[in-house]
Scaffold this motif. Structure first.
Motif, PDB file in Angstrom:
ATOM      1  N   PHE A 233      -1.407  -6.231  -9.802  1.00 40.29           N
ATOM      2  CA  PHE A 233      -2.312  -5.167 -10.204  1.00 40.29           C
ATOM      3  C   PHE A 233      -2.190  -4.022  -9.224  1.00 40.29           C
ATOM      4  O   PHE A 233      -1.952  -4.239  -8.025  1.00 40.29           O
ATOM      5  CB  PHE A 233      -3.762  -5.662 -10.229  1.00 40.29           C
ATOM      6  CG  PHE A 233      -4.103  -6.411 -11.483  1.00 40.29           C
ATOM      7  CD1 PHE A 233      -4.496  -5.733 -12.628  1.00 40.29           C
ATOM      8  CD2 PHE A 233      -4.008  -7.797 -11.518  1.00 40.29           C
ATOM      9  CE1 PHE A 233      -4.800  -6.428 -13.790  1.00 40.29           C
ATOM     10  CE2 PHE A 233      -4.313  -8.493 -12.681  1.00 40.29           C
ATOM     11  CZ  PHE A 233      -4.714  -7.804 -13.820  1.00 40.29           C
ATOM     12  N   GLU A 234      -2.360  -2.821  -9.725  1.00 38.73           N
ATOM     13  CA  GLU A 234      -2.302  -1.651  -8.859  1.00 38.73           C
ATOM     14  C   GLU A 234      -3.647  -0.945  -8.919  1.00 38.73           C
ATOM     15  O   GLU A 234      -4.033  -0.444  -9.974  1.00 38.73           O
ATOM     16  CB  GLU A 234      -1.174  -0.729  -9.334  1.00 38.73           C
ATOM     17  CG  GLU A 234      -0.983   0.473  -8.438  1.00 38.73           C
ATOM     18  CD  GLU A 234       0.233   1.324  -8.836  1.00 38.73           C
ATOM     19  OE1 GLU A 234       1.068   0.857  -9.632  1.00 38.73           O
ATOM     20  OE2 GLU A 234       0.319   2.450  -8.349  1.00 38.73           O
ATOM     21  N   PHE A 235      -4.358  -0.942  -7.805  1.00 39.18           N
ATOM     22  CA  PHE A 235      -5.664  -0.280  -7.724  1.00 39.18           C
ATOM     23  C   PHE A 235      -5.395   1.137  -7.230  1.00 39.18           C
ATOM     24  O   PHE A 235      -4.945   1.327  -6.101  1.00 39.18           O
ATOM     25  CB  PHE A 235      -6.564  -1.069  -6.760  1.00 39.18           C
ATOM     26  CG  PHE A 235      -7.990  -0.598  -6.698  1.00 39.18           C
ATOM     27  CD1 PHE A 235      -8.602   0.050  -7.769  1.00 39.18           C
ATOM     28  CD2 PHE A 235      -8.754  -0.824  -5.550  1.00 39.18           C
ATOM     29  CE1 PHE A 235      -9.929   0.461  -7.703  1.00 39.18           C
ATOM     30  CE2 PHE A 235     -10.087  -0.424  -5.471  1.00 39.18           C
ATOM     31  CZ  PHE A 235     -10.665   0.226  -6.551  1.00 39.18           C
TER      32      PHE A 235
ATOM     33  N   ASP B  53       6.262   4.104 -19.478  1.00 43.33           N
ATOM     34  CA  ASP B  53       5.033   4.800 -19.875  1.00 43.33           C
ATOM     35  C   ASP B  53       3.810   4.181 -19.200  1.00 43.33           C
ATOM     36  O   ASP B  53       2.709   4.280 -19.701  1.00 43.33           O
ATOM     37  CB  ASP B  53       4.882   4.796 -21.393  1.00 43.33           C
ATOM     38  CG  ASP B  53       4.713   3.399 -21.958  1.00 43.33           C
ATOM     39  OD1 ASP B  53       4.229   3.271 -23.074  1.00 43.33           O
ATOM     40  OD2 ASP B  53       5.055   2.421 -21.256  1.00 43.33           O
ATOM     41  N   ARG B  54       4.028   3.534 -18.081  1.00 49.51           N
ATOM     42  CA  ARG B  54       2.910   2.945 -17.356  1.00 49.51           C
ATOM     43  C   ARG B  54       1.819   3.976 -17.166  1.00 49.51           C
ATOM     44  O   ARG B  54       2.064   5.096 -16.754  1.00 49.51           O
ATOM     45  CB  ARG B  54       3.384   2.452 -16.001  1.00 49.51           C
ATOM     46  CG  ARG B  54       3.984   1.086 -16.101  1.00 49.51           C
ATOM     47  CD  ARG B  54       4.584   0.697 -14.811  1.00 49.51           C
ATOM     48  NE  ARG B  54       3.862   1.308 -13.716  1.00 49.51           N
ATOM     49  CZ  ARG B  54       4.366   1.437 -12.516  1.00 49.51           C
ATOM     50  NH1 ARG B  54       5.556   1.015 -12.261  1.00 49.51           N
ATOM     51  NH2 ARG B  54       3.672   1.994 -11.548  1.00 49.51           N
ATOM     52  N   ASN B  55       0.642   3.534 -17.460  1.00 53.95           N
ATOM     53  CA  ASN B  55      -0.445   4.481 -17.491  1.00 53.95           C
ATOM     54  C   ASN B  55      -0.907   4.843 -16.086  1.00 53.95           C
ATOM     55  O   ASN B  55      -1.469   4.020 -15.373  1.00 53.95           O
ATOM     56  CB  ASN B  55      -1.585   3.841 -18.263  1.00 53.95           C
ATOM     57  CG  ASN B  55      -2.654   4.832 -18.559  1.00 53.95           C
ATOM     58  OD1 ASN B  55      -2.907   5.710 -17.753  1.00 53.95           O
ATOM     59  ND2 ASN B  55      -3.281   4.706 -19.693  1.00 53.95           N
ATOM     60  N   ARG B  56      -0.690   6.092 -15.704  1.00 55.68           N
ATOM     61  CA  ARG B  56      -1.032   6.528 -14.354  1.00 55.68           C
ATOM     62  C   ARG B  56      -2.478   7.005 -14.253  1.00 55.68           C
ATOM     63  O   ARG B  56      -2.930   7.409 -13.193  1.00 55.68           O
ATOM     64  CB  ARG B  56      -0.091   7.635 -13.895  1.00 55.68           C
ATOM     65  CG  ARG B  56       1.341   7.198 -13.917  1.00 55.68           C
ATOM     66  CD  ARG B  56       2.095   7.713 -12.696  1.00 55.68           C
ATOM     67  NE  ARG B  56       3.184   6.793 -12.432  1.00 55.68           N
ATOM     68  CZ  ARG B  56       3.293   6.059 -11.334  1.00 55.68           C
ATOM     69  NH1 ARG B  56       2.385   6.141 -10.389  1.00 55.68           N
ATOM     70  NH2 ARG B  56       4.308   5.257 -11.161  1.00 55.68           N
ATOM     71  N   THR B  57      -3.182   6.991 -15.382  1.00 55.16           N
ATOM     72  CA  THR B  57      -4.556   7.486 -15.328  1.00 55.16           C
ATOM     73  C   THR B  57      -5.551   6.340 -15.174  1.00 55.16           C
ATOM     74  O   THR B  57      -6.741   6.560 -15.137  1.00 55.16           O
ATOM     75  CB  THR B  57      -4.913   8.252 -16.621  1.00 55.16           C
ATOM     76  OG1 THR B  57      -4.891   7.327 -17.723  1.00 55.16           O
ATOM     77  CG2 THR B  57      -3.925   9.378 -16.889  1.00 55.16           C
TER      78      THR B  57
ATOM     79  N   ALA C 131       0.831  -1.209   0.000  1.00 58.24           N
ATOM     80  CA  ALA C 131       0.000   0.000   0.000  1.00 58.24           C
ATOM     81  C   ALA C 131       0.863   1.255   0.000  1.00 58.24           C
ATOM     82  O   ALA C 131       1.511   1.561   0.994  1.00 58.24           O
ATOM     83  CB  ALA C 131      -0.928   0.004   1.207  1.00 58.24           C
ATOM     84  N   GLU C 132       0.868   1.953  -1.124  1.00 65.31           N
ATOM     85  CA  GLU C 132       1.603   3.226  -1.186  1.00 65.31           C
ATOM     86  C   GLU C 132       0.743   4.294  -0.514  1.00 65.31           C
ATOM     87  O   GLU C 132      -0.433   4.430  -0.814  1.00 65.31           O
ATOM     88  CB  GLU C 132       1.854   3.620  -2.639  1.00 65.31           C
ATOM     89  CG  GLU C 132       2.657   2.593  -3.412  1.00 65.31           C
ATOM     90  CD  GLU C 132       2.524   2.811  -4.917  1.00 65.31           C
ATOM     91  OE1 GLU C 132       2.746   3.935  -5.378  1.00 65.31           O
ATOM     92  OE2 GLU C 132       2.183   1.855  -5.612  1.00 65.31           O
ATOM     93  N   GLN C 133       1.346   5.047   0.376  1.00 69.56           N
ATOM     94  CA  GLN C 133       0.587   6.001   1.188  1.00 69.56           C
ATOM     95  C   GLN C 133       1.034   7.434   0.899  1.00 69.56           C
ATOM     96  O   GLN C 133       2.178   7.791   1.146  1.00 69.56           O
ATOM     97  CB  GLN C 133       0.814   5.672   2.673  1.00 69.56           C
ATOM     98  CG  GLN C 133       0.118   6.593   3.653  1.00 69.56           C
ATOM     99  CD  GLN C 133      -1.392   6.419   3.643  1.00 69.56           C
ATOM    100  OE1 GLN C 133      -1.895   5.299   3.716  1.00 69.56           O
ATOM    101  NE2 GLN C 133      -2.115   7.524   3.534  1.00 69.56           N
TER     102      GLN C 133
ATOM    103  N   LYS D 222      -4.118   6.218  -2.077  1.00 69.41           N
ATOM    104  CA  LYS D 222      -3.421   5.078  -1.494  1.00 69.41           C
ATOM    105  C   LYS D 222      -3.482   3.992  -2.560  1.00 69.41           C
ATOM    106  O   LYS D 222      -4.540   3.424  -2.814  1.00 69.41           O
ATOM    107  CB  LYS D 222      -4.129   4.632  -0.220  1.00 69.41           C
ATOM    108  CG  LYS D 222      -3.624   3.323   0.273  1.00 69.41           C
ATOM    109  CD  LYS D 222      -3.905   3.023   1.740  1.00 69.41           C
ATOM    110  CE  LYS D 222      -4.693   3.989   2.520  1.00 69.41           C
ATOM    111  NZ  LYS D 222      -4.434   4.086   3.915  1.00 69.41           N
ATOM    112  N   HIS D 223      -2.378   3.766  -3.243  1.00 70.42           N
ATOM    113  CA  HIS D 223      -2.399   2.741  -4.274  1.00 70.42           C
ATOM    114  C   HIS D 223      -2.277   1.381  -3.620  1.00 70.42           C
ATOM    115  O   HIS D 223      -1.351   1.146  -2.841  1.00 70.42           O
ATOM    116  CB  HIS D 223      -1.245   2.955  -5.255  1.00 70.42           C
ATOM    117  CG  HIS D 223      -1.368   4.228  -6.036  1.00 70.42           C
ATOM    118  ND1 HIS D 223      -0.397   4.702  -6.858  1.00 70.42           N
ATOM    119  CD2 HIS D 223      -2.388   5.119  -6.112  1.00 70.42           C
ATOM    120  CE1 HIS D 223      -0.804   5.835  -7.413  1.00 70.42           C
ATOM    121  NE2 HIS D 223      -2.010   6.107  -6.968  1.00 70.42           N
ATOM    122  N   ILE D 224      -3.228   0.509  -3.947  1.00 68.48           N
ATOM    123  CA  ILE D 224      -3.175  -0.840  -3.392  1.00 68.48           C
ATOM    124  C   ILE D 224      -2.628  -1.778  -4.455  1.00 68.48           C
ATOM    125  O   ILE D 224      -3.285  -2.047  -5.459  1.00 68.48           O
ATOM    126  CB  ILE D 224      -4.568  -1.283  -2.899  1.00 68.48           C
ATOM    127  CG1 ILE D 224      -5.008  -0.345  -1.763  1.00 68.48           C
ATOM    128  CG2 ILE D 224      -4.554  -2.740  -2.456  1.00 68.48           C
ATOM    129  CD1 ILE D 224      -6.303  -0.740  -1.096  1.00 68.48           C
TER     130      ILE D 224
HETATM  131 MG    MG Z   1       2.249   3.224  -7.590  1.00 72.43          MG
END
Ligand code: MG
Ligand code: ADP
Length: 692
Positions: free
Chosen positions: A444-446, A430-434, A190-192, A317-319
């Motif tokens: 997977f990143e939620f 170029d990972r899509n941040r949108t 979990a990125e905070q 908070k990216h899960i």
């Molecule tokens: Mg992230």
């Protein structure tokens, strides 16, 4: 600082247990942890005594059952270990019974009708799969929190249930693939994100104090347009804070790993190394708590709310979520052999289908008043859920659907379980941040969750929806004549039916919203749109099928979450009214008086006073606008004192109260930019964001 030496020093983890427990007791406990077997009381007594001795040696005087009620934060009630003896001394006492079960008066926690008010008792039950730890001289024992009727009153219980159902479903599929895995475990990182502002400025802002969000504030001369904060050099004062934070987290066994400045000024991020979902949930709760506590020591305020400031990015908070076997095989890793590839494609498509079928659940798992300000604001993913796979993986799946050959990297690909997937670029820059839900190489990143949300809710949902699809897959594959052929067909059908959810383009664009509509994707822009769907028939059946939530538990959660939405907005409205009335109106009046007096004086000696006269006119006009908006908001806020229909009231908040708050803020912010600094009662955005 010797990190390996201090790491997890305050945690009663497996290394400590192994050292301190008799062999047979440790073995019994491991069976409980690894296989979910129940513990008998005599074993619990031995563990409790060892835990107490360890805790007391390490400075603990109290113990607490540490739980996660539906407020989304943690709760604890401390009892000291002391027990008086006959000769007026005390001994330090702690039994297996007290370890396993505690009683807590549940009446002040939200229960959404689960616990009748006359039945105030709830109980807490030890979760041996999460480690106990010492915090503030207190041994904290992670526990579940339930009503006497057995309903889950917390976030941990459904999470544990979802991990269990996912384990069972994934094992069914793995067995068909010839795997001898014993357990499948969801992992979470979990990125905070958080803001740090100067405590003294914070203490002058009622809005931040009461709501953790600025409700007024003119746009400062500079915001984030230069992109000079993201990954920028960390200021000394912030660096000292981060070092302190890291050390405390490490002592608690939280593997804090990455820290950096985020996009908005005064915004930062901390990411730990991922761990088992329930432990990652505990760790994230601890991280948030310790972030706040440490800020006080460094004369900062740590804001964890989703949108503390307009004009700059909010916090998420990216899960990060993946699935691994007990032998450490990541099931979302493409791997290098045909068998690994087949396994990867099955689990990948299971997630794709799960997200496609349950977009509503993912959306509502992140719904809150605060997160509504963030989602879809071109700073966070839109409220419409979609999956980013990257062009190459998408092309591979397309080829499978069409039964074509995939010719990239000079290799051909087709037969699942026989051939090898061509290497596709993992984790490209170029990972899509949108994208709300992005595949990032082996997980997977939620990205939709807001910064203050508990990890438990979204993770419980992801686990359950994936379990459901895996069960369906197992049903289909069991009894297949040719397993490879059956798998190919299954993957083909699954991708075909779920492909509308895959979108690799710009999720912030208007075109996507239109395209998503055409594809028939679910669009639930606000919390009142999203939350009630939790209780839809499809969802009740899903969660009951997996024993994750009962229908009653679902209804209680809808009520609690809508109630929280309403109360959050009510508090915000009342805070705005208070600030206008007590501080802004008097401040502007004083400024008007000074300018008007000067103008009068100037006129009496025939001097020019254009600035003062024009400003007085502008200020009085804006004050009138503000006052009209004030009266309207007051009427609406008064209507929120009592309500019984949660859904209707939540819609009223969205449709009437929020626009009225905006109508009050707009002239106030304009006033702020006109009124001299010495009059304005609050620190400005510029001061809060840049003057650290
Ligand atoms: Mg992230
Ligand atoms: P970014 O900001 O580029 O997404 P970070 O390094 O900030 O990357 O965060 C990535 C997060 O994902 C970390 O918490 C990391 O531990 C976690 N992570 C990495 N691999 C996995 C995995 N297999 N399962 C779950 N989480 C993972």
């Amino acid at each position: 600082m010797n990190i390996p030496e201090i790491f997890a020093k305050d945690v009663f983890n497996s290394a400590v247990m192994e050292k301190r427990l008799p062999k047979d007791v440790y073995r019994a406990l491991r069976e409980t942890i690894d296989e979910g077997k129940s513990l008998d009381i005599s074993t619990a007594n031995v563990i409790a005594a060892a835990m107490r001795d360890w805790a007391v040696e390490n400075g603990a005087t109290h113990y607490t059952h540490w739980f996660q009620p539906m407020t989304g934060i943690t709760a604890e009630k401390h009892d000291s270990f002391i027990a008086p003896t006959d000769d007026a001394h005390v001994i330090m006492e702690f039994s297996g019974k007290k370890l396993i079960k505690g009683e807590a008066d549940a009446s002040s926690f939200p229960s959404g009708g689960l616990r009748a008010t006359f039945e105030a008792r709830g109980y807490t039950a030890w979760d041996p799969t999460s480690y106990a730890f010492i915090k503030n001289h207190t041994l904290c024992i992670p526990t579940a929190f339930c009503s006497y009727g057995g309903d889950a009153l917390d976030k941990r219980t459904p999470l544990l249930r979802s991990m269990e159902t996912l384990n069972k479903a994934a094992l069914r599929v793995l067995k068909l693939l010839g795997s001898d895995a014993k357990r499948v475990i969801p992992y979470v990182g979990a990125e905070q994100e958080y803001f740090l502002i100067d405590r003294e400025m914070y203490s002058k802002r009622k809005d931040l104090i009461y709501t953790a969000r600025s409700l007024y504030g003119a746009k400062p001369p500079k915001t984030q347009e230069l992109d000079d904060h993201y990954f920028g050099t960390i200021k000394m004062r912030v660096q000292a804070y981060m070092e302190d934070l890291d050390e405390q987290l490490w002592r608690l066994g939280v593997p804090a790993k990455t820290k950096h400045n985020e996009v908005a000024p005064a915004q930062h991020e901390l990411a730990p190394v991922f761990s088992i979902a329930n432990i990652a949930t505990d760790h994230n709760q601890l991280t948030m708590e310790i972030m706040k506590r440490t800020a006080r020591r460094h004369k900062f305020k740590c804001l964890l709310s989703e949108k503390p400031f307009d004009y700059v990015n909010g916090s998420g908070k990216h899960i990060n979520w993946s699935l691994s076997t007990n032998t450490g095989v990541n099931l979302l890793n493409p791997g290098k052999t045909p068998a690994e590839n087949a396994q990867f494609l099955i689990f990948l498509t299971a997630v794709i289908k799960a997200v496609y079928l349950h977009q509503d659940l993912l959306r509502l798992s992140v719904a809150s008043a605060g997160n509504d300000h963030r989602l879809g604001g071109s700073e966070a993913p839109p409220a419409i859920i979609s999956i980013f796979l990257g062009d190459e993986l998408t092309a591979i799946l397309d080829a499978i659907v069409k039964g074509e050959h995939y010719h990239e990297s000079g290799r051909q690909y087709m037969k699942i379980g026989v051939d090898i997937i061509p290497d596709f670029v993992k984790d490209t820059t170029d990972r899509n941040r949108t994208s709300p839900f992005a595949f990032t190489g082996n997980k997977f990143e939620f990205r939709s969750p807001g910064s203050k949300l508990s990890v438990a809710g979204p993770t419980t949902f992801i686990n359950t929806i994936v379990a459901d699809v895996l069960d369906e897959f197992a049903d289909k594959l069991e009894g297949a004549q040719d397993i490879n052929e059956a798998i190919t067909q299954l993957i083909r059908d699954t991708v075909k039916e779920s492909s509308a959810i895959i979108f690799n383009g710009d999720g912030y664009s208007k075109e996507w919203a239109e395209e998503a509509k055409k594809r028939g994707l679910v669009d639930l822009p606000t919390t009142p749109d999203a939350l009630p769907h939790f209780a839809d028939k499809k969802n009740v059946e899903l969660f009951e099928r997996h024993g994750v939530y009962t229908e009653t538990e679902i209804h209680s959660r809808v009520e609690i979450l809508l109630d929280e939405y309403i109360k959050t907005i009510r508090i915000e409205a009342n805070t705005m009214l208070d600030m206008a009335n007590k501080d802004i109106f008097p401040a502007v009046t004083e400024c008007i008086r000074d300018y008007a007096q000067t103008a009068q004086l100037a006129a009496s000696c025939n001097a020019a006073c254009d600035y003062q006269t024009e400003t007085v006119k502008k200020l009085t006009d804006l004050m009138s606008q503000m006052y009209a908006a004030y009266k309207e908001l007051k009427t609406y806020a008064d209507e929120l004192t009592a309500y019984t229909d949660y859904e209707k009231t939540a819609c009223f908040c969205r449709d009437k109260v929020l626009p009225a708050m905006k109508a009050l803020r707009t002239p106030a912010d304009e006033l702020e930019s006109l009124v001299g600094s010495k009059y304005w009662p609050y620190p400005t955005y510029g001061e809060m964001l840049f003057y650290v």
